[in-house]
Motif scaffolding. Structure first.
Motif, PDB file in Angstrom:
ATOM      1  N   LEU A   7      -3.970 -43.256 -12.544  1.00 56.10           N
ATOM      2  CA  LEU A   7      -3.230 -42.247 -13.283  1.00 56.10           C
ATOM      3  C   LEU A   7      -2.190 -41.615 -12.369  1.00 56.10           C
ATOM      4  CD1 LEU A   7      -2.886 -40.487 -15.843  1.00 56.10           C
ATOM      5  CD2 LEU A   7      -4.681 -39.010 -14.925  1.00 56.10           C
ATOM      6  N   SER A  10      -2.735 -38.685  -9.203  1.00 57.64           N
ATOM      7  CA  SER A  10      -4.191 -38.532  -9.144  1.00 57.64           C
ATOM      8  C   SER A  10      -4.691 -38.995  -7.779  1.00 57.64           C
ATOM      9  CB  SER A  10      -4.861 -39.347 -10.250  1.00 57.64           C
ATOM     10  OG  SER A  10      -4.760 -40.731  -9.976  1.00 57.64           O
ATOM     11  N   SER A  12      -6.202 -41.601  -7.198  1.00 51.70           N
ATOM     12  CA  SER A  12      -6.323 -43.057  -7.211  1.00 51.70           C
ATOM     13  C   SER A  12      -5.794 -43.698  -5.940  1.00 51.70           C
ATOM     14  CB  SER A  12      -5.575 -43.642  -8.412  1.00 51.70           C
ATOM     15  OG  SER A  12      -6.086 -43.149  -9.616  1.00 51.70           O
ATOM     16  N   TYR A  31      -1.208 -45.612 -15.624  1.00 49.16           N
ATOM     17  CA  TYR A  31      -1.103 -44.718 -16.774  1.00 49.16           C
ATOM     18  C   TYR A  31      -0.245 -43.518 -16.389  1.00 49.16           C
ATOM     19  CZ  TYR A  31      -5.153 -47.416 -18.228  1.00 49.16           C
ATOM     20  OH  TYR A  31      -6.009 -48.444 -18.549  1.00 49.16           O
ATOM     21  N   ARG A  33       1.013 -39.607 -17.133  1.00 48.63           N
ATOM     22  CA  ARG A  33       0.514 -38.373 -17.731  1.00 48.63           C
ATOM     23  C   ARG A  33       1.386 -37.990 -18.941  1.00 48.63           C
ATOM     24  NH1 ARG A  33      -3.352 -35.623 -14.991  1.00 48.63           N
ATOM     25  NH2 ARG A  33      -3.781 -36.354 -12.878  1.00 48.63           N
ATOM     26  N   ALA A  39      -4.149 -36.553 -19.084  1.00 48.46           N
ATOM     27  CA  ALA A  39      -4.280 -38.006 -19.060  1.00 48.46           C
ATOM     28  C   ALA A  39      -4.084 -38.530 -20.489  1.00 48.46           C
ATOM     29  CB  ALA A  39      -5.652 -38.399 -18.544  1.00 48.46           C
ATOM     30  N   LEU A  43      -7.040 -43.655 -21.431  1.00 51.79           N
ATOM     31  CA  LEU A  43      -7.976 -43.523 -20.319  1.00 51.79           C
ATOM     32  C   LEU A  43      -9.373 -43.141 -20.814  1.00 51.79           C
ATOM     33  CD1 LEU A  43      -7.274 -44.229 -17.485  1.00 51.79           C
ATOM     34  CD2 LEU A  43      -6.810 -41.851 -17.002  1.00 51.79           C
ATOM     35  N   LYS A  44      -9.445 -42.305 -21.860  1.00 57.09           N
ATOM     36  CA  LYS A  44     -10.740 -41.939 -22.434  1.00 57.09           C
ATOM     37  C   LYS A  44     -11.420 -43.128 -23.098  1.00 57.09           C
ATOM     38  CE  LYS A  44     -11.043 -37.077 -23.011  1.00 57.09           C
ATOM     39  NZ  LYS A  44     -11.455 -35.997 -23.823  1.00 57.09           N
ATOM     40  N   GLY A  50     -12.095 -39.454 -19.134  1.00 56.67           N
ATOM     41  CA  GLY A  50     -10.647 -39.592 -19.202  1.00 56.67           C
ATOM     42  C   GLY A  50      -9.943 -39.178 -17.926  1.00 56.67           C
ATOM     43  N   LYS A  51     -10.639 -39.261 -16.800  1.00 57.94           N
ATOM     44  CA  LYS A  51     -10.058 -38.905 -15.510  1.00 57.94           C
ATOM     45  C   LYS A  51      -9.808 -40.165 -14.698  1.00 57.94           C
ATOM     46  CE  LYS A  51     -12.232 -34.402 -15.061  1.00 57.94           C
ATOM     47  NZ  LYS A  51     -13.001 -33.540 -14.185  1.00 57.94           N
ATOM     48  N   ALA A  52      -9.016 -40.032 -13.665  1.00 61.58           N
ATOM     49  CA  ALA A  52      -8.758 -41.172 -12.798  1.00 61.58           C
ATOM     50  C   ALA A  52      -9.023 -40.748 -11.364  1.00 61.58           C
ATOM     51  CB  ALA A  52      -7.321 -41.633 -12.965  1.00 61.58           C
TER      52      ALA A  52
END
Length: 70
Positions: A7, A10, A12, A31, A33, A39, A43-44, A50-52
Motif C-alpha cells: 500500500l 505504508s 511495506s 495499491y 490510497r 486503504a 485490500l480488505k 485492510g492494512k498493509a
C-alpha cells in the motif's frame, strides 16, 4: 509464489527490503490510497483488517510488518 500486497505510504518497504536481502522470489501488487488516505476496498478482500503490508503464499496470509518479519 509469494505476493506482497504493498500500500502506498505504508510499512511495506520493510518487507520488500527483507525479501530482497533473503533473495526470495516474489511479486508486488501495488495499491494506491483513496482521497481520504484510507486503504482501498480491494485490500480488505485479501485480509479483513485492510492494512498493509499483507503477504500471501498459497493459502497462507499474513498481515502487519512485524508478524511477517518474524
Amino acid at each position: 509464489m509469494i505476493t506482497l500486497h504493498h500500500l502506498q505510504h505504508s510499512r511495506s518497504l520493510r518487507i520488500i527490503w527483507a525479501l530482497e536481502e533473503l533473495g526470495v522470489d516474489y511479486e508486488i501488487k501495488y495499491y494506491k490510497r483513496t482521497e481520504t488516505y484510507a486503504a482501498p476496498p480491494e485490500l480488505k478482500a485479501i485480509h479483513p483488517l485492510g492494512k498493509a503490508p499483507i503477504l500471501t503464499d498459497g493459502e497462507l496470509t499474513l498481515a502487519e510488518s512485524a508478524v511477517i518479519l518474524e
